[in-house]
Design a protein around this motif. Structure first.
Motif, PDB file in Angstrom:
ATOM      1  N   ILE A  65      61.295  44.178  34.479  1.00 19.73           N
ATOM      2  CA  ILE A  65      60.435  45.125  35.203  1.00 19.73           C
ATOM      3  C   ILE A  65      58.998  45.001  34.726  1.00 19.73           C
ATOM      4  O   ILE A  65      58.062  44.923  35.538  1.00 19.73           O
ATOM      5  N   ALA A  66      58.809  44.962  33.411  1.00 20.87           N
ATOM      6  CA  ALA A  66      57.460  44.959  32.847  1.00 20.87           C
ATOM      7  C   ALA A  66      56.730  43.633  33.035  1.00 20.87           C
ATOM      8  O   ALA A  66      55.511  43.618  33.233  1.00 20.87           O
ATOM      9  N   CYS A  67      57.457  42.533  32.981  1.00 22.93           N
ATOM     10  CA  CYS A  67      56.810  41.216  33.010  1.00 22.93           C
ATOM     11  C   CYS A  67      56.854  40.519  34.368  1.00 22.93           C
ATOM     12  O   CYS A  67      55.987  39.688  34.655  1.00 22.93           O
ATOM     13  N   ASP A  68      57.855  40.829  35.172  1.00 20.80           N
ATOM     14  CA  ASP A  68      58.012  40.128  36.443  1.00 20.80           C
ATOM     15  C   ASP A  68      57.710  40.996  37.660  1.00 20.80           C
ATOM     16  O   ASP A  68      57.167  40.505  38.646  1.00 20.80           O
ATOM     17  N   VAL A  69      58.080  42.258  37.604  1.00 17.48           N
ATOM     18  CA  VAL A  69      57.962  43.109  38.785  1.00 17.48           C
ATOM     19  C   VAL A  69      56.599  43.798  38.854  1.00 17.48           C
ATOM     20  O   VAL A  69      55.853  43.624  39.819  1.00 17.48           O
ATOM     21  N   ILE A  70      56.267  44.583  37.835  1.00 17.35           N
ATOM     22  CA  ILE A  70      55.037  45.378  37.880  1.00 17.35           C
ATOM     23  C   ILE A  70      53.790  44.515  38.077  1.00 17.35           C
ATOM     24  O   ILE A  70      52.936  44.861  38.897  1.00 17.35           O
ATOM     25  N   PRO A  71      53.636  43.384  37.370  1.00 12.27           N
ATOM     26  CA  PRO A  71      52.421  42.573  37.573  1.00 12.27           C
ATOM     27  C   PRO A  71      52.253  42.026  38.994  1.00 12.27           C
ATOM     28  O   PRO A  71      51.148  41.650  39.378  1.00 12.27           O
ATOM     29  N   LYS A  72      53.319  41.999  39.776  1.00 10.76           N
ATOM     30  CA  LYS A  72      53.214  41.508  41.158  1.00 10.76           C
ATOM     31  C   LYS A  72      52.807  42.610  42.134  1.00 10.76           C
ATOM     32  O   LYS A  72      52.509  42.316  43.291  1.00 10.76           O
ATOM     33  N   HIS A  73      52.805  43.864  41.661  1.00 11.85           N
ATOM     34  CA  HIS A  73      52.473  44.977  42.557  1.00 11.85           C
ATOM     35  C   HIS A  73      50.995  44.905  42.944  1.00 11.85           C
ATOM     36  O   HIS A  73      50.143  44.538  42.133  1.00 11.85           O
ATOM     37  N   VAL A  83      45.762  52.304  32.102  1.00  8.57           N
ATOM     38  CA  VAL A  83      46.379  52.974  30.948  1.00  8.57           C
ATOM     39  C   VAL A  83      47.855  52.605  30.884  1.00  8.57           C
ATOM     40  O   VAL A  83      48.390  52.304  29.808  1.00  8.57           O
ATOM     41  N   HIS A  84      48.500  52.606  32.033  1.00 11.02           N
ATOM     42  CA  HIS A  84      49.924  52.237  32.083  1.00 11.02           C
ATOM     43  C   HIS A  84      50.109  50.765  31.692  1.00 11.02           C
ATOM     44  O   HIS A  84      51.037  50.426  30.953  1.00 11.02           O
ATOM     45  N   ALA A  85      49.235  49.916  32.198  1.00 11.62           N
ATOM     46  CA  ALA A  85      49.350  48.486  31.906  1.00 11.62           C
ATOM     47  C   ALA A  85      49.173  48.230  30.407  1.00 11.62           C
ATOM     48  O   ALA A  85      49.926  47.439  29.815  1.00 11.62           O
ATOM     49  N   ARG A  86      48.209  48.875  29.787  1.00 13.66           N
ATOM     50  CA  ARG A  86      48.014  48.704  28.342  1.00 13.66           C
ATOM     51  C   ARG A  86      49.215  49.221  27.558  1.00 13.66           C
ATOM     52  O   ARG A  86      49.615  48.636  26.557  1.00 13.66           O
ATOM     53  N   SER A  87      49.786  50.302  28.030  1.00 13.99           N
ATOM     54  CA  SER A  87      50.967  50.853  27.378  1.00 13.99           C
ATOM     55  C   SER A  87      52.117  49.849  27.404  1.00 13.99           C
ATOM     56  O   SER A  87      52.846  49.698  26.420  1.00 13.99           O
ATOM     57  N   LEU A  88      52.276  49.155  28.538  1.00 15.15           N
ATOM     58  CA  LEU A  88      53.335  48.138  28.637  1.00 15.15           C
ATOM     59  C   LEU A  88      53.113  47.015  27.628  1.00 15.15           C
ATOM     60  O   LEU A  88      54.066  46.510  27.034  1.00 15.15           O
ATOM     61  N   VAL A  89      51.857  46.632  27.442  1.00 12.77           N
ATOM     62  CA  VAL A  89      51.555  45.564  26.495  1.00 12.77           C
ATOM     63  C   VAL A  89      51.970  45.988  25.088  1.00 12.77           C
ATOM     64  O   VAL A  89      52.602  45.223  24.351  1.00 12.77           O
ATOM     65  N   LEU A  90      51.626  47.218  24.721  1.00 12.30           N
ATOM     66  CA  LEU A  90      52.002  47.719  23.396  1.00 12.30           C
ATOM     67  C   LEU A  90      53.517  47.820  23.259  1.00 12.30           C
ATOM     68  O   LEU A  90      54.087  47.435  22.228  1.00 12.30           O
ATOM     69  N   GLN A  91      54.159  48.325  24.289  1.00 17.15           N
ATOM     70  CA  GLN A  91      55.618  48.454  24.253  1.00 17.15           C
ATOM     71  C   GLN A  91      56.293  47.091  24.202  1.00 17.15           C
ATOM     72  O   GLN A  91      57.350  46.946  23.588  1.00 17.15           O
ATOM     73  N   SER A  92      55.686  46.101  24.828  1.00 17.62           N
ATOM     74  CA  SER A  92      56.313  44.779  24.868  1.00 17.62           C
ATOM     75  C   SER A  92      56.476  44.203  23.468  1.00 17.62           C
ATOM     76  O   SER A  92      57.460  43.516  23.190  1.00 17.62           O
ATOM     77  N   ARG A  93      55.523  44.494  22.589  1.00 15.54           N
ATOM     78  CA  ARG A  93      55.650  44.016  21.200  1.00 15.54           C
ATOM     79  C   ARG A  93      56.849  44.674  20.519  1.00 15.54           C
ATOM     80  O   ARG A  93      57.596  44.020  19.794  1.00 15.54           O
ATOM     81  N   GLU A  94      56.999  45.974  20.752  1.00 15.66           N
ATOM     82  CA  GLU A  94      58.130  46.701  20.160  1.00 15.66           C
ATOM     83  C   GLU A  94      59.456  46.211  20.736  1.00 15.66           C
ATOM     84  O   GLU A  94      60.443  46.057  20.008  1.00 15.66           O
ATOM     85  N   VAL A  95      59.478  45.975  22.045  1.00 12.24           N
ATOM     86  CA  VAL A  95      60.706  45.514  22.694  1.00 12.24           C
ATOM     87  C   VAL A  95      61.070  44.117  22.210  1.00 12.24           C
ATOM     88  O   VAL A  95      62.248  43.831  21.953  1.00 12.24           O
ATOM     89  N   GLU A  96      60.077  43.260  22.047  1.00 11.16           N
ATOM     90  CA  GLU A  96      60.353  41.917  21.551  1.00 11.16           C
ATOM     91  C   GLU A  96      60.987  41.977  20.161  1.00 11.16           C
ATOM     92  O   GLU A  96      61.981  41.304  19.876  1.00 11.16           O
ATOM     93  N   LYS A  97      60.439  42.820  19.297  1.00 19.99           N
ATOM     94  CA  LYS A  97      60.981  42.984  17.946  1.00 19.99           C
ATOM     95  C   LYS A  97      62.398  43.562  18.014  1.00 19.99           C
ATOM     96  O   LYS A  97      63.307  43.077  17.323  1.00 19.99           O
TER      97      LYS A  97
END
Length: 137
Positions: A65-73, A83-97
């Motif tokens: 959702i974060a990497c494939d779907v939302i960026p295509k909207h 603000v939402h997009a930056r939040s996804l970037v921060l969350q992506s680091r946590e999710v990767e870990k």
């Protein structure tokens, strides 16, 4: 009388992964951000409850959702939603870990399961050998 003819439907579209879908531009981008947040909450809860397979699926769904779907909207680059997009970037680091740690835990569980299976097989083979020896005697 003419026989009733059922209209022929096109085959359903299948995806190689569970939960993979395409962006619908008519759906507000905030709905996608909400979906990502709820999916991450489900992943964290499953991870906390040691439901490794469920956690893995939810984390992978969040990544999709974060990497494939939302960026295509169409509104992804709109400044109102940065603000939402930056939040996804921060969350992506946590999710990767979290995913990396989860996969390591899954590997440990799989190895423990394999070890138990080897032990059971060895015990079973030992019993069979004993039975064969008893029959020979």
């Amino acid at each position: 009388l003419t026989p009733h003819v059922t209209p022929r439907l096109s085959p359903p579209r299948f995806f190689p992964q569970v939960g993979v879908f395409e962006v619908m531009h008519s759906l507000a981008i905030t709905k996608y951000y909400d979906l990502a947040e709820k999916t991450l909450d489900q992943a964290d809860l499953a991870d906390k409850n040691n439901e490794l397979a469920h956690a893995y699926v939810f984390y992978k769904r969040w990544v999709h959702i974060a990497c494939d779907v939302i960026p295509k909207h169409n509104y992804y680059r709109d400044p109102r939603y940065q603000v939402h997009a930056r939040s996804l970037v921060l969350q992506s680091r946590e999710v990767e870990k979290a995913l990396r740690q989860l996969v390591e835990r899954m590997d440990v569980v799989a190895e423990e399961h394999a070890e138990r299976s080897r032990e059971k097989r060895a015990a079973h083979e030992a019993r069979l050998r004993e039975q064969r020896e008893e029959l020979r005697a």
